[in-house]
Write an enzyme that holds these catalytic residues in place. Sequence first.
Site: not given
Ligand code: FAD
Length: 459
Positions: A45, A116, A439
């Site tokens: 993701g 999806a 410490h």
């Molecule tokens: P995502 O990681 O967004 O994954 C969702 C997945 O669903 C994606 O791979 C996408 O391709 C797929 N998808 C979407 N729609 C469909 C569909 N219709 N069919 C099939 N696949 C689909 N969080 C932290 O905890 N620590 C950090 O240091 C941190 N740093 C970050 C830095 C940046 C620059 C960014 C942008 C975010 C950061 N985050 C961090 C936030 C973190 O990345 C997200 O909170 C996390 O990835 C969310 O996870 P998720 O599983 O909800 O979704």
Amino acid sequence: MVVGEMAEPVQVLVVGGGPGGYTAAARAAELGKDVVLIERQRLGGVCLNVGCIPSKVLTTAAHDITRAASGAERGLHADIKLDFGALQAWKASVVDRLVGGVGQVLSKVRVVEGTAYFLDANRVSVENDDQVSHFRFEHAIIATGSEPLQLPDLPVDQKRIVDSTGALAFDEVPENLAVVGGGYIGTELGMAYAKLGARVTLVEATEGILTGFDADLAKTVADHAKAIGIDVRTSTFAKVLDGDDLVVMGPEGEGRVPADKVLVAVGRRPLVGELQLEDLGIKLTASGHIAVDEQCRTNVANIFAIGDVIEGPALAHKASAEGRVAAEVICGLPSAFDSVVPLIAFTDPEVAAVGLTEAEAKAEGRTVLVGRNKFSTSGRAIILGEETGLVKVVIDAETDVVLGFHIAGPNASDLIGEATVAVETACRAEDLAATVHPHPTLVESLHEAVLAALRRAKR
Ligand code: FAD
């Protein structure tokens, strides 16, 4: 779906292979379910591919450069040169390695590539180029994550105007980088690029940066950002690009800031539009997130949602924790998500927080004890040469329960671990005070803050 077309049966169908989705899928498979995970891009993701991991490769490299450059005081002289191409290649190798690890975690899960969308409360269609397949599920978990918000007058082209994904993929360090948005993503990347050599302007519409954090912590980072040369402009709105500059409107009227590149980091929104949820009657909240109960269940009983698509801090560890809950509920276990979620920004200094701030606790009508300890009094921080920052602890004066910890300082992202256990277990300040801390370490500063709150003498 064509009438009569076969839909493959599956017990648990997960849409999205980020930290939420892959954790949910792995846990459901571990508990004996037949699981299919649909991912249209790459496993891992946002977090692994264009979020947490690649951004921390950059912030860590930037930190290393700063430490090396400040080594002379400690008798260390180094001639550090940045090879940005090599750093980007290292970043890609780290991401590849971790994405490979996700593949192993999913060894009992069938991963299907494609996009999806829901046909009804038991069927999805998956499109991959010209191929369409269908699944009939007993339970589904929506984990489709979020996408960056856009500004209409600064449309992202991933060339001159970029979002965080574009900013992580620069070929070279820009000479002049304007960052629009002083949340954690904009501040982390802005500070990293400043330390890698860019001239950075941070433009934030509200009165301060990192508004989700305790004001003392946010101010510590803002002051340090200025100290490393970032032009921090608060109460200022980014307008349009004009020639070499970004036009901004601030307290002193219209101004211009140099901008070879503009990073737009003004927040993210849940990615739900393509799922056809409206046909299912799945309720959204006022902010457009999927509404769920404490078991991550939507109003359609066999469909769950986790991670950035639901409300709460958009963070990977929250997404994966919710993923475990959804999988366990589906498998009949009495799970619920009622945990505290630590917040972290990998800025300089790092900031991390868990539980209530002093202001929030007082707003709830509690009488609180607040203890502070500055890292400038920590032996370990002085040895490291990283004395900027402080620890703040908030304690309920009546019950002695630790309500919150707020840390700005070296390794705050690791220090918040002990603090999170304390707040999650409603630990009493007396127990923390009586716990022997090693410490000389940074974690002693948490102990010292508790002792200060209890008006006890320092060790
Ligand atoms: P995502 O990681 O967004 O994954 C969702 C997945 O669903 C994606 O791979 C996408 O391709 C797929 N998808 C979407 N729609 C469909 C569909 N219709 N069919 C099939 N696949 C689909 N969080 C932290 O905890 N620590 C950090 O240091 C941190 N740093 C970050 C830095 C940046 C620059 C960014 C942008 C975010 C950061 N985050 C961090 C936030 C973190 O990345 C997200 O909170 C996390 O990835 C969310 O996870 P998720 O599983 O909800 O979704």
